[in-house]
Design an enzyme around this catalytic site. Structure first.
Site, PDB file in Angstrom:
ATOM      1  N   HIS A  43     -84.893  51.815  24.764  1.00 15.59           N
ATOM      2  CA  HIS A  43     -83.991  52.696  24.003  1.00 15.59           C
ATOM      3  C   HIS A  43     -84.514  52.924  22.581  1.00 15.59           C
ATOM      4  CE1 HIS A  43     -81.094  52.417  27.272  1.00 15.59           C
ATOM      5  NE2 HIS A  43     -81.165  51.098  27.208  1.00 15.59           N
TER       6      HIS A  43
ATOM      7  N   ARG B 203     -78.031  38.240  31.437  1.00 18.92           N
ATOM      8  CA  ARG B 203     -78.874  38.617  32.576  1.00 18.92           C
ATOM      9  C   ARG B 203     -80.269  37.998  32.438  1.00 18.92           C
ATOM     10  NH1 ARG B 203     -77.998  44.983  31.860  1.00 18.92           N
ATOM     11  NH2 ARG B 203     -77.805  44.251  29.702  1.00 18.92           N
TER      12      ARG B 203
ATOM     13  N   VAL C  90     -70.392  54.315  26.073  1.00 19.92           N
ATOM     14  CA  VAL C  90     -71.430  53.708  26.899  1.00 19.92           C
ATOM     15  C   VAL C  90     -72.819  54.162  26.455  1.00 19.92           C
ATOM     16  CG1 VAL C  90     -72.203  53.325  29.281  1.00 19.92           C
ATOM     17  CG2 VAL C  90     -69.775  53.641  28.803  1.00 19.92           C
TER      18      VAL C  90
ATOM     19  N   LYS D 158     -83.258  43.313  28.152  1.00 19.20           N
ATOM     20  CA  LYS D 158     -82.981  44.059  26.921  1.00 19.20           C
ATOM     21  C   LYS D 158     -84.222  44.183  26.055  1.00 19.20           C
ATOM     22  CE  LYS D 158     -79.819  45.712  25.918  1.00 19.20           C
ATOM     23  NZ  LYS D 158     -79.446  47.112  26.265  1.00 19.20           N
TER      24      LYS D 158
ATOM     25  N   TYR E   7     -85.823  47.438  29.277  1.00 19.28           N
ATOM     26  CA  TYR E   7     -85.112  48.524  28.595  1.00 19.28           C
ATOM     27  C   TYR E   7     -85.529  48.519  27.127  1.00 19.28           C
ATOM     28  CZ  TYR E   7     -81.951  49.079  32.588  1.00 19.28           C
ATOM     29  OH  TYR E   7     -81.424  49.307  33.835  1.00 19.28           O
TER      30      TYR E   7
ATOM     31  N   ASP F 216     -76.417  52.522  23.400  1.00 17.79           N
ATOM     32  CA  ASP F 216     -77.825  52.112  23.407  1.00 17.79           C
ATOM     33  C   ASP F 216     -78.742  53.206  22.886  1.00 17.79           C
ATOM     34  OD1 ASP F 216     -78.140  49.457  24.148  1.00 17.79           O
ATOM     35  OD2 ASP F 216     -77.885  49.888  26.269  1.00 17.79           O
TER      36      ASP F 216
ATOM     37  N   GLU G 219     -85.627  52.898  31.217  1.00 15.44           N
ATOM     38  CA  GLU G 219     -84.703  54.026  31.154  1.00 15.44           C
ATOM     39  C   GLU G 219     -85.371  55.396  31.191  1.00 15.44           C
ATOM     40  OE1 GLU G 219     -85.578  53.083  26.819  1.00 15.44           O
ATOM     41  OE2 GLU G 219     -85.199  51.931  28.650  1.00 15.44           O
TER      42      GLU G 219
END
Length: 373
Positions: free
Chosen positions: A96, A15, A267, A75, A94, A270, A118
Protein backbone atom coordinates in the site's frame (compact mmCIF):
# COMPACT_ATOMS: atom_id res chain seq x y z
CA UNK A 1 15.51 -20.87 -1.96
CA UNK A 2 15.44 -19.85 1.70
CA UNK A 3 12.05 -18.41 2.66
CA UNK A 4 11.67 -16.40 5.86
CA UNK A 5 8.43 -15.66 7.70
CA UNK A 6 8.81 -13.11 10.53
CA UNK A 7 6.30 -12.52 13.27
CA UNK A 8 4.15 -9.50 12.40
CA UNK A 9 4.95 -6.51 14.62
CA UNK A 10 2.34 -4.00 13.49
CA UNK A 11 0.09 -3.26 16.50
CA UNK A 12 -2.63 -5.90 17.01
CA UNK A 13 -1.60 -7.76 13.85
CA UNK A 14 -2.06 -11.44 14.58
CA UNK A 15 -1.84 -13.05 11.15
CA UNK A 16 1.23 -14.82 9.78
CA UNK A 17 2.52 -15.15 6.22
CA UNK A 18 2.38 -18.95 5.91
CA UNK A 19 0.43 -21.76 7.56
CA UNK A 20 2.10 -25.08 8.49
CA UNK A 21 0.40 -26.69 5.47
CA UNK A 22 1.94 -24.04 3.20
CA UNK A 23 5.33 -24.69 4.73
CA UNK A 24 4.96 -28.42 4.08
CA UNK A 25 4.36 -27.77 0.38
CA UNK A 26 7.37 -25.46 0.07
CA UNK A 27 9.65 -27.87 1.90
CA UNK A 28 8.45 -30.79 -0.25
CA UNK A 29 9.66 -28.79 -3.27
CA UNK A 30 13.15 -28.57 -1.80
CA UNK A 31 13.00 -25.11 -0.26
CA UNK A 32 14.07 -24.12 3.24
CA UNK A 33 11.54 -22.25 5.40
CA UNK A 34 12.40 -20.20 8.49
CA UNK A 35 9.59 -19.25 10.88
CA UNK A 36 10.16 -16.78 13.69
CA UNK A 37 9.68 -18.23 17.16
CA UNK A 38 5.95 -18.19 18.06
CA UNK A 39 5.27 -16.28 14.84
CA UNK A 40 1.98 -18.07 14.27
CA UNK A 41 0.89 -18.38 17.89
CA UNK A 42 -1.80 -15.66 17.78
CA UNK A 43 -3.30 -17.25 14.66
CA UNK A 44 -3.47 -20.60 16.41
CA UNK A 45 -0.32 -22.23 14.97
CA UNK A 46 2.28 -23.68 17.33
CA UNK A 47 6.04 -23.97 16.73
CA UNK A 48 5.70 -27.76 16.82
CA UNK A 49 3.28 -27.66 13.89
CA UNK A 50 5.78 -25.73 11.80
CA UNK A 51 8.64 -28.03 12.81
CA UNK A 52 6.55 -31.06 11.87
CA UNK A 53 5.90 -29.43 8.48
CA UNK A 54 9.65 -29.12 7.96
CA UNK A 55 10.34 -25.53 8.98
CA UNK A 56 13.20 -24.31 11.11
CA UNK A 57 12.40 -21.99 13.99
CA UNK A 58 14.41 -18.75 14.10
CA UNK A 59 14.95 -17.04 17.44
CA UNK A 60 14.19 -13.51 16.24
CA UNK A 61 13.04 -11.37 13.37
CA UNK A 62 16.58 -10.19 12.76
CA UNK A 63 17.62 -13.81 12.14
CA UNK A 64 14.88 -14.09 9.52
CA UNK A 65 15.94 -10.91 7.73
CA UNK A 66 19.61 -11.86 7.93
CA UNK A 67 19.20 -15.35 6.48
CA UNK A 68 16.24 -15.42 4.09
CA UNK A 69 16.29 -14.83 0.34
CA UNK A 70 12.61 -13.98 0.31
CA UNK A 71 10.55 -12.48 3.12
CA UNK A 72 6.90 -13.53 3.16
CA UNK A 73 4.78 -11.27 5.34
CA UNK A 74 1.25 -10.02 5.76
CA UNK A 75 1.52 -6.30 6.49
CA UNK A 76 3.92 -3.68 5.20
CA UNK A 77 7.39 -3.68 6.81
CA UNK A 78 7.61 -1.48 9.87
CA UNK A 79 10.53 0.94 10.33
CA UNK A 80 12.67 -1.52 12.30
CA UNK A 81 12.09 -4.16 9.61
CA UNK A 82 12.89 -1.79 6.74
CA UNK A 83 16.24 -1.13 8.37
CA UNK A 84 16.99 -4.89 8.21
CA UNK A 85 16.05 -5.45 4.57
CA UNK A 86 19.07 -6.22 2.41
CA UNK A 87 19.94 -5.36 -1.17
CA UNK A 88 18.45 -7.93 -3.59
CA UNK A 89 16.26 -9.42 -0.85
CA UNK A 90 12.73 -10.15 -2.05
CA UNK A 91 9.89 -8.76 0.07
CA UNK A 92 6.51 -10.31 -0.71
CA UNK A 93 3.63 -8.78 1.25
CA UNK A 94 0.93 -6.10 1.30
CA UNK A 95 2.62 -2.71 0.81
CA UNK A 96 0.00 0.00 0.00
CA UNK A 97 2.80 2.39 -0.94
CA UNK A 98 0.72 5.18 -2.48
CA UNK A 99 -0.28 6.23 1.04
CA UNK A 100 3.12 5.51 2.64
CA UNK A 101 5.86 7.89 1.50
CA UNK A 102 8.30 7.11 4.33
CA UNK A 103 8.03 3.36 3.72
CA UNK A 104 8.53 3.90 0.00
CA UNK A 105 11.67 5.93 0.64
CA UNK A 106 13.03 3.21 2.93
CA UNK A 107 12.43 0.43 0.42
CA UNK A 108 14.02 2.48 -2.36
CA UNK A 109 17.14 3.01 -0.25
CA UNK A 110 17.34 -0.70 0.59
CA UNK A 111 17.62 -1.66 -3.12
CA UNK A 112 15.43 -4.66 -2.40
CA UNK A 113 12.83 -6.28 -4.66
CA UNK A 114 9.31 -5.57 -3.45
CA UNK A 115 6.20 -7.39 -4.66
CA UNK A 116 2.87 -6.07 -3.37
CA UNK A 117 0.00 -8.51 -2.99
CA UNK A 118 -2.53 -5.78 -3.69
CA UNK A 119 -1.39 -5.00 -7.25
CA UNK A 120 -1.03 -8.53 -8.66
CA UNK A 121 -3.79 -9.06 -11.23
CA UNK A 122 -5.46 -12.00 -12.99
CA UNK A 123 -6.88 -12.66 -16.48
CA UNK A 124 -10.11 -10.87 -15.58
CA UNK A 125 -8.41 -7.76 -14.24
CA UNK A 126 -9.19 -8.73 -10.66
CA UNK A 127 -6.82 -8.70 -7.69
CA UNK A 128 -6.48 -12.32 -6.54
CA UNK A 129 -4.16 -11.65 -3.58
CA UNK A 130 -6.17 -8.69 -2.29
CA UNK A 131 -9.57 -10.33 -2.73
CA UNK A 132 -9.48 -12.74 0.24
CA UNK A 133 -8.61 -9.99 2.71
CA UNK A 134 -11.08 -7.60 1.08
CA UNK A 135 -13.74 -10.25 1.62
CA UNK A 136 -12.83 -10.59 5.29
CA UNK A 137 -12.63 -6.81 5.78
CA UNK A 138 -15.93 -6.28 3.97
CA UNK A 139 -17.72 -8.71 6.24
CA UNK A 140 -16.04 -7.31 9.32
CA UNK A 141 -16.91 -3.73 8.34
CA UNK A 142 -20.59 -4.22 8.97
CA UNK A 143 -19.93 -6.23 12.12
CA UNK A 144 -17.71 -3.40 13.42
CA UNK A 145 -20.14 -0.74 12.26
CA UNK A 146 -23.05 -2.42 14.02
CA UNK A 147 -21.04 -2.45 17.25
CA UNK A 148 -20.05 1.20 16.86
CA UNK A 149 -23.70 2.18 16.45
CA UNK A 150 -24.38 1.03 20.00
CA UNK A 151 -24.89 3.89 22.42
CA UNK A 152 -22.07 2.82 24.75
CA UNK A 153 -19.72 3.12 21.75
CA UNK A 154 -20.88 6.74 21.19
CA UNK A 155 -23.15 5.65 18.34
CA UNK A 156 -26.79 6.49 17.63
CA UNK A 157 -28.13 3.55 19.59
CA UNK A 158 -29.49 1.94 16.44
CA UNK A 159 -29.84 -1.80 15.74
CA UNK A 160 -29.01 -2.53 12.10
CA UNK A 161 -31.99 -4.82 11.55
CA UNK A 162 -34.42 -2.76 13.55
CA UNK A 163 -37.07 -4.44 15.67
CA UNK A 164 -40.86 -4.67 15.85
CA UNK A 165 -41.95 -1.05 15.90
CA UNK A 166 -38.48 0.20 14.97
CA UNK A 167 -37.13 0.82 11.47
CA UNK A 168 -33.95 -0.89 10.25
CA UNK A 169 -30.81 1.19 9.90
CA UNK A 170 -29.70 2.73 6.61
CA UNK A 171 -26.37 1.31 5.41
CA UNK A 172 -24.55 3.07 2.57
CA UNK A 173 -21.81 1.02 0.89
CA UNK A 174 -19.41 2.99 -1.30
CA UNK A 175 -17.95 0.67 -3.92
CA UNK A 176 -19.44 -2.53 -5.28
CA UNK A 177 -16.21 -4.54 -5.49
CA UNK A 178 -15.14 -7.37 -3.20
CA UNK A 179 -15.38 -5.22 -0.06
CA UNK A 180 -18.79 -3.87 -1.04
CA UNK A 181 -20.19 -7.25 -2.02
CA UNK A 182 -19.14 -8.85 1.25
CA UNK A 183 -20.34 -5.89 3.29
CA UNK A 184 -23.69 -6.28 1.56
CA UNK A 185 -23.80 -10.00 2.45
CA UNK A 186 -23.63 -9.17 6.15
CA UNK A 187 -25.72 -6.00 6.05
CA UNK A 188 -28.58 -7.67 4.17
CA UNK A 189 -28.27 -10.70 6.42
CA UNK A 190 -28.77 -8.38 9.39
CA UNK A 191 -31.83 -6.96 7.60
CA UNK A 192 -30.61 -3.42 7.25
CA UNK A 193 -31.73 -1.12 4.43
CA UNK A 194 -28.74 -1.28 2.09
CA UNK A 195 -27.68 1.13 -0.65
CA UNK A 196 -24.67 0.15 -2.80
CA UNK A 197 -22.96 2.87 -4.84
CA UNK A 198 -20.70 2.02 -7.77
CA UNK A 199 -19.71 3.76 -10.99
CA UNK A 200 -20.26 0.63 -13.09
CA UNK A 201 -23.80 -0.08 -14.24
CA UNK A 202 -22.75 -3.60 -15.18
CA UNK A 203 -21.38 -4.30 -11.70
CA UNK A 204 -24.57 -3.02 -10.10
CA UNK A 205 -26.61 -5.37 -12.30
CA UNK A 206 -24.44 -8.26 -11.10
CA UNK A 207 -25.08 -7.28 -7.49
CA UNK A 208 -28.82 -7.05 -8.07
CA UNK A 209 -28.75 -10.59 -9.50
CA UNK A 210 -27.02 -11.69 -6.30
CA UNK A 211 -29.11 -9.80 -3.77
CA UNK A 212 -32.39 -9.02 -5.53
CA UNK A 213 -34.44 -6.37 -3.80
CA UNK A 214 -32.38 -6.68 -0.61
CA UNK A 215 -30.14 -3.89 -1.93
CA UNK A 216 -30.80 -0.56 -3.61
CA UNK A 217 -28.26 -0.05 -6.43
CA UNK A 218 -27.02 3.49 -6.96
CA UNK A 219 -24.89 4.50 -9.96
CA UNK A 220 -22.42 7.11 -8.75
CA UNK A 221 -22.92 9.60 -11.59
CA UNK A 222 -26.71 9.54 -11.22
CA UNK A 223 -27.15 10.14 -7.50
CA UNK A 224 -27.06 12.88 -4.91
CA UNK A 225 -24.31 11.49 -2.67
CA UNK A 226 -24.88 14.27 -0.12
CA UNK A 227 -28.45 13.04 0.39
CA UNK A 228 -27.44 9.39 0.74
CA UNK A 229 -24.69 10.23 3.23
CA UNK A 230 -27.07 12.43 5.24
CA UNK A 231 -29.61 9.61 5.50
CA UNK A 232 -27.09 6.90 6.38
CA UNK A 233 -26.65 5.44 9.85
CA UNK A 234 -23.60 3.50 8.69
CA UNK A 235 -21.29 4.35 5.77
CA UNK A 236 -18.86 1.66 4.59
CA UNK A 237 -16.04 2.95 2.38
CA UNK A 238 -14.80 0.24 0.05
CA UNK A 239 -13.60 2.04 -3.08
CA UNK A 240 -10.31 1.03 -4.68
CA UNK A 241 -8.01 2.10 -7.48
CA UNK A 242 -5.35 -0.64 -7.56
CA UNK A 243 -2.05 0.70 -6.29
CA UNK A 244 -3.28 4.29 -6.07
CA UNK A 245 -4.42 6.47 -3.22
CA UNK A 246 -8.15 6.11 -2.63
CA UNK A 247 -10.37 8.94 -3.93
CA UNK A 248 -11.97 11.09 -1.24
CA UNK A 249 -15.68 10.52 -1.82
CA UNK A 250 -16.94 11.79 1.54
CA UNK A 251 -15.72 15.30 2.32
CA UNK A 252 -15.41 17.07 5.65
CA UNK A 253 -18.37 19.27 4.72
CA UNK A 254 -20.52 16.20 4.06
CA UNK A 255 -19.98 15.10 7.66
CA UNK A 256 -21.96 18.15 8.75
CA UNK A 257 -24.98 16.63 7.02
CA UNK A 258 -24.74 13.33 8.88
CA UNK A 259 -26.77 12.36 11.92
CA UNK A 260 -25.22 12.60 15.37
CA UNK A 261 -23.81 9.21 16.32
CA UNK A 262 -23.77 7.83 12.79
CA UNK A 263 -20.75 5.68 11.88
CA UNK A 264 -18.17 5.57 9.10
CA UNK A 265 -16.10 2.41 8.57
CA UNK A 266 -13.36 3.27 6.07
CA UNK A 267 -12.04 -0.02 4.72
CA UNK A 268 -9.97 1.93 2.16
CA UNK A 269 -7.76 3.37 4.91
CA UNK A 270 -4.75 1.27 3.82
CA UNK A 271 -4.76 3.31 0.61
CA UNK A 272 -5.29 6.62 2.43
CA UNK A 273 -9.04 6.29 2.99
CA UNK A 274 -12.02 7.41 0.92
CA UNK A 275 -13.26 9.81 3.60
CA UNK A 276 -11.51 13.16 4.00
CA UNK A 277 -11.55 12.93 7.80
CA UNK A 278 -10.20 9.39 7.98
CA UNK A 279 -6.91 8.56 9.67
CA UNK A 280 -5.49 5.11 10.49
CA UNK A 281 -6.45 3.58 13.84
CA UNK A 282 -5.68 0.28 15.56
CA UNK A 283 -7.70 -2.51 17.11
CA UNK A 284 -6.51 -1.23 20.49
CA UNK A 285 -8.00 2.22 19.87
CA UNK A 286 -10.25 1.76 16.82
CA UNK A 287 -12.48 4.84 16.78
CA UNK A 288 -12.52 8.60 17.07
CA UNK A 289 -15.20 11.23 16.53
CA UNK A 290 -15.34 14.13 14.07
CA UNK A 291 -18.44 16.33 13.90
CA UNK A 292 -20.32 13.83 16.11
CA UNK A 293 -19.66 11.03 13.58
CA UNK A 294 -17.88 7.91 14.80
CA UNK A 295 -14.96 6.92 12.56
CA UNK A 296 -13.64 3.33 12.54
CA UNK A 297 -10.46 3.26 10.43
CA UNK A 298 -8.47 0.21 11.54
CA UNK A 299 -5.75 -0.36 8.95
CA UNK A 300 -5.52 -4.12 9.45
CA UNK A 301 -9.09 -5.18 10.12
CA UNK A 302 -8.59 -8.88 9.23
CA UNK A 303 -5.88 -9.10 11.91
CA UNK A 304 -8.67 -9.44 14.47
CA UNK A 305 -9.83 -12.66 12.80
CA UNK A 306 -6.28 -13.90 12.42
CA UNK A 307 -6.87 -17.60 11.97
CA UNK A 308 -9.61 -17.29 9.35
CA UNK A 309 -7.70 -14.53 7.56
CA UNK A 310 -4.39 -16.43 7.54
CA UNK A 311 -5.95 -19.47 5.90
CA UNK A 312 -7.68 -17.29 3.30
CA UNK A 313 -4.54 -15.30 2.54
CA UNK A 314 -2.00 -18.11 2.32
CA UNK A 315 -4.18 -20.14 -0.04
CA UNK A 316 -3.81 -17.25 -2.49
CA UNK A 317 -0.18 -16.19 -1.98
CA UNK A 318 1.40 -19.65 -1.87
CA UNK A 319 1.30 -20.45 -5.62
CA UNK A 320 3.12 -17.21 -6.44
CA UNK A 321 5.67 -17.81 -3.68
CA UNK A 322 6.35 -21.22 -5.22
CA UNK A 323 6.95 -19.60 -8.62
CA UNK A 324 9.50 -17.21 -7.13
CA UNK A 325 11.25 -20.00 -5.24
CA UNK A 326 11.34 -22.36 -8.21
CA UNK A 327 12.12 -19.96 -11.06
CA UNK A 328 13.86 -17.08 -9.31
CA UNK A 329 12.23 -13.67 -9.07
CA UNK A 330 13.48 -12.41 -12.44
CA UNK A 331 12.08 -15.27 -14.50
CA UNK A 332 8.90 -15.62 -12.40
CA UNK A 333 7.98 -11.98 -13.06
CA UNK A 334 9.18 -11.71 -16.65
CA UNK A 335 7.29 -14.87 -17.64
CA UNK A 336 4.00 -13.70 -16.10
CA UNK A 337 2.87 -10.12 -16.89
CA UNK A 338 -0.03 -10.36 -14.43
CA UNK A 339 2.25 -11.35 -11.56
CA UNK A 340 4.67 -8.65 -12.72
CA UNK A 341 1.99 -6.06 -11.91
CA UNK A 342 2.86 -6.77 -8.28
CA UNK A 343 6.39 -5.40 -8.61
CA UNK A 344 6.30 -1.96 -6.94
CA UNK A 345 9.94 -1.18 -6.14
CA UNK A 346 13.02 -2.89 -7.53
CA UNK A 347 16.67 -1.94 -6.97
CA UNK A 348 15.79 1.56 -5.87
CA UNK A 349 13.36 2.25 -8.71
CA UNK A 350 9.58 2.66 -8.54
CA UNK A 351 7.97 0.22 -10.96
CA UNK A 352 4.29 0.91 -10.27
CA UNK A 353 2.78 3.84 -12.18
CA UNK A 354 0.23 4.79 -9.50
CA UNK A 355 2.83 4.83 -6.73
CA UNK A 356 5.19 6.90 -8.88
CA UNK A 357 2.44 9.38 -9.73
CA UNK A 358 0.98 9.73 -6.24
CA UNK A 359 4.37 10.12 -4.52
CA UNK A 360 6.08 12.10 -7.29
CA UNK A 361 8.73 9.57 -8.30
CA UNK A 362 9.99 8.70 -11.75
CA UNK A 363 8.31 5.58 -13.10
CA UNK A 364 10.50 2.79 -14.45
CA UNK A 365 9.23 -0.06 -16.60
CA UNK A 366 9.27 -3.26 -14.52
CA UNK A 367 10.40 -5.27 -17.57
CA UNK A 368 13.44 -3.06 -18.09
CA UNK A 369 14.38 -3.07 -14.42
CA UNK A 370 14.01 -6.86 -14.19
CA UNK A 371 16.07 -7.47 -17.30
CA UNK A 372 18.88 -5.44 -15.74
CA UNK A 373 19.04 -7.66 -12.64
Amino acid sequence: MRIGVPKEIKPQENRIGLTPDSVKILVSEGHEVLIENNGGFEAGFENDQYIKAGAKIAKSGSDIFNDADIIVKVKEPQKVEVDMIRENQIVYTYLHLAAAKELTEGLIKSKSINIAYETVTDDNGRLPLLAPMSAVAGRMSVQAGAHCLEKNQKGRGVLLGGAPGGEPANVLILGGGVVGENAAIIATGMRAKVHVVDKSEERLKQLVKMFGDKIIPEQSDKIDLNKLVAEADLVVGGVLIPGAEAPKLVTRDMLKLMKRGSVIVDVAIDQGGCVETSKPTTHGDPTYIVNDVVHYCVANMPGACARTATFALTNSVLPYALHIAELGVQKALLDDPLFREGLNICHGKVTNEHVAHDLNYDFHSPEEVLKAL
